[in-house]
Design a protein around this motif. Structure first.
Motif, short mmCIF file in Angstrom:
data_model
loop_
_atom_site.label_atom_id
_atom_site.label_comp_id
_atom_site.label_asym_id
_atom_site.label_seq_id
_atom_site.Cartn_x
_atom_site.Cartn_y
_atom_site.Cartn_z
N GLU A 1 34.49 55.45 -16.27
CA GLU A 1 34.26 56.23 -15.05
C GLU A 1 33.39 55.42 -14.10
N HIS A 2 33.80 55.37 -12.83
CA HIS A 2 33.01 54.64 -11.83
C HIS A 2 33.09 55.36 -10.49
N GLU A 3 32.05 55.17 -9.68
CA GLU A 3 31.97 55.78 -8.36
C GLU A 3 31.17 54.87 -7.45
N VAL A 4 31.38 55.06 -6.14
CA VAL A 4 30.80 54.14 -5.14
C VAL A 4 30.15 54.91 -4.02
N TRP A 5 29.01 54.37 -3.55
CA TRP A 5 28.32 54.90 -2.38
C TRP A 5 28.13 53.77 -1.37
N HIS A 6 28.43 54.02 -0.11
CA HIS A 6 28.13 53.05 0.95
C HIS A 6 27.25 53.76 1.98
N ASP A 7 25.94 53.55 1.83
CA ASP A 7 24.97 54.17 2.73
C ASP A 7 24.47 53.18 3.77
N GLY A 8 25.14 52.04 3.90
CA GLY A 8 24.73 51.04 4.88
C GLY A 8 25.27 51.36 6.27
N ASP A 9 25.06 50.41 7.20
CA ASP A 9 25.44 50.66 8.59
C ASP A 9 26.51 49.70 9.10
N SER A 10 27.16 48.94 8.19
CA SER A 10 28.27 48.07 8.58
C SER A 10 29.23 47.95 7.40
N THR B 1 31.12 55.67 3.47
CA THR B 1 32.21 55.95 2.53
C THR B 1 31.65 56.35 1.16
N ARG B 2 32.33 57.29 0.56
CA ARG B 2 31.97 57.77 -0.78
C ARG B 2 33.24 57.85 -1.61
N LEU B 3 33.26 57.14 -2.74
CA LEU B 3 34.36 57.22 -3.68
C LEU B 3 33.87 57.99 -4.89
N SER B 4 34.50 59.11 -5.16
CA SER B 4 34.05 59.97 -6.25
C SER B 4 34.40 59.36 -7.61
N ALA B 5 33.79 59.90 -8.64
CA ALA B 5 33.96 59.36 -10.00
C ALA B 5 35.43 59.41 -10.42
N HIS B 6 35.91 58.28 -10.96
CA HIS B 6 37.29 58.20 -11.41
C HIS B 6 37.41 57.07 -12.44
N VAL C 1 38.56 59.18 -2.23
CA VAL C 1 37.82 58.95 -0.97
C VAL C 1 37.41 60.30 -0.41
N THR C 2 36.17 60.67 -0.63
CA THR C 2 35.69 61.99 -0.19
C THR C 2 34.96 61.93 1.14
N ALA C 3 34.66 60.71 1.61
CA ALA C 3 34.04 60.53 2.93
C ALA C 3 34.29 59.10 3.36
N GLY C 4 34.32 58.87 4.68
CA GLY C 4 34.48 57.52 5.20
C GLY C 4 35.91 57.03 5.12
N ALA C 5 36.07 55.71 4.96
CA ALA C 5 37.40 55.09 4.96
C ALA C 5 37.41 53.87 4.06
N GLU D 1 35.30 49.37 11.16
CA GLU D 1 36.34 50.25 10.62
C GLU D 1 36.64 51.26 11.71
N SER D 2 37.80 51.14 12.33
CA SER D 2 38.10 51.95 13.50
C SER D 2 38.40 53.39 13.13
N SER D 3 38.27 54.26 14.11
CA SER D 3 38.58 55.67 13.89
C SER D 3 40.04 55.86 13.58
N THR D 4 40.91 54.97 14.12
CA THR D 4 42.33 55.11 13.82
C THR D 4 42.61 54.76 12.38
N ALA D 5 41.86 53.79 11.81
CA ALA D 5 42.05 53.46 10.41
C ALA D 5 41.67 54.64 9.53
N ALA D 6 40.55 55.28 9.87
CA ALA D 6 40.12 56.43 9.09
C ALA D 6 41.13 57.56 9.17
N ALA D 7 41.86 57.62 10.27
CA ALA D 7 42.86 58.68 10.44
C ALA D 7 44.19 58.32 9.81
N GLY D 8 44.29 57.13 9.21
CA GLY D 8 45.50 56.75 8.51
C GLY D 8 46.35 55.74 9.23
#
Length: 216
Positions: free
Chosen positions: A198-207, A149-154, A95-99, A74-81
């Motif tokens: 309500e659902h939320e997601v955590w991605h604490d992995g390295d890929s 990446t972190r997706l907050s509860a929604h 999307v409160t963190a990551g991409a 996931e490139s830095s340009t993707a994270a920047a939009g």
């Protein structure tokens, strides 16, 4: 948070919602079965995706132009939009963190001809199942989360649909909570849930984590 909890409790008390964890944004049919996670083994459409997993994964890998989808960062340009290969950044307040990025096959029931031509077997499996083609608010797409990446509860728009996630590339450290239960994706298996909960997601992995999302 306290005010939101108070408002939610009041809405449940007045019958606007039946459960404080099930708060669809647009429509709630109180006659439908209320269940956060569903058993994929009892859903023929989910079983069809699992049976096609090797071919669906191969098409994903070809789409991103690598022999191994795990190697696609996931490139830095993707994270920047900005667009990163076939994946387009998905902009959302959750999307409160990551991409978060995706490749749409059917967006709001509209077929993306370019992507469906690139993934003909995946498109054909989706088209062959009536469950995937009669749903309101339905979309089918590859969904990628960058590490961290972190997706907050929604909550989703309605309980008229179920959302099916076929795990394609699933590193350790990825999990999703729906309602009061937290589960992890597994490659080749479907997680099916009612996203009006309500659902939320955590991605604490390295890929990257990549799943195929199909609404039914």
């Amino acid at each position: 948070p306290a005010a939101a909890a108070e408002a939610t409790a009041a809405a449940v008390g007045r019958g606007v919602w039946l459960d404080s964890l099930q708060r669809p944004l647009d429509h709630l049919d109180t006659s439908l079965c209320r269940r956060a996670f569903w058993d994929a083994a009892g859903l023929p459409a989910a079983r069809a995706l699992e049976a096609a997993f090797p071919a669906i994964l191969a098409e994903l890998q070809a789409l991103v132009g690598r022999s191994d989808a795990r190697s696609v960062p996931e490139s830095s340009t993707a994270a920047a939009g900005h667009r990163a290969g076939p994946f387009s950044p998905y902009s959302s307040r959750v999307v409160t963190a990551g991409a978060w990025s995706d490749v749409q096959l059917y967006a709001g029931c509209r077929r993306d001809e370019e992507h469906c031509r690139a993934c003909p077997l995946t498109a054909s499996v989706l088209a062959s199942r009536p469950e995937f083609n009669t749903v309101i608010f339905g979309s089918h797409f590859y969904s990628r989360l960058a590490p961290g990446t972190r997706l907050s509860a929604h909550c989703g728009p309605s309980n008229f649909r179920l959302r099916c996630h076929l795990g394609l590339v699933v590193p350790d450290g990825c999990r999703i909570r729906v309602g009061s239960e937290t589960r992890a994706w597994r490659a080749g298996e479907c997680l099916v849930f009612d996203d009006s909960y309500e659902h939320e997601v955590w991605h604490d992995g390295d890929s990257d984590r990549i799943v195929l999302i199909a609404d039914m």
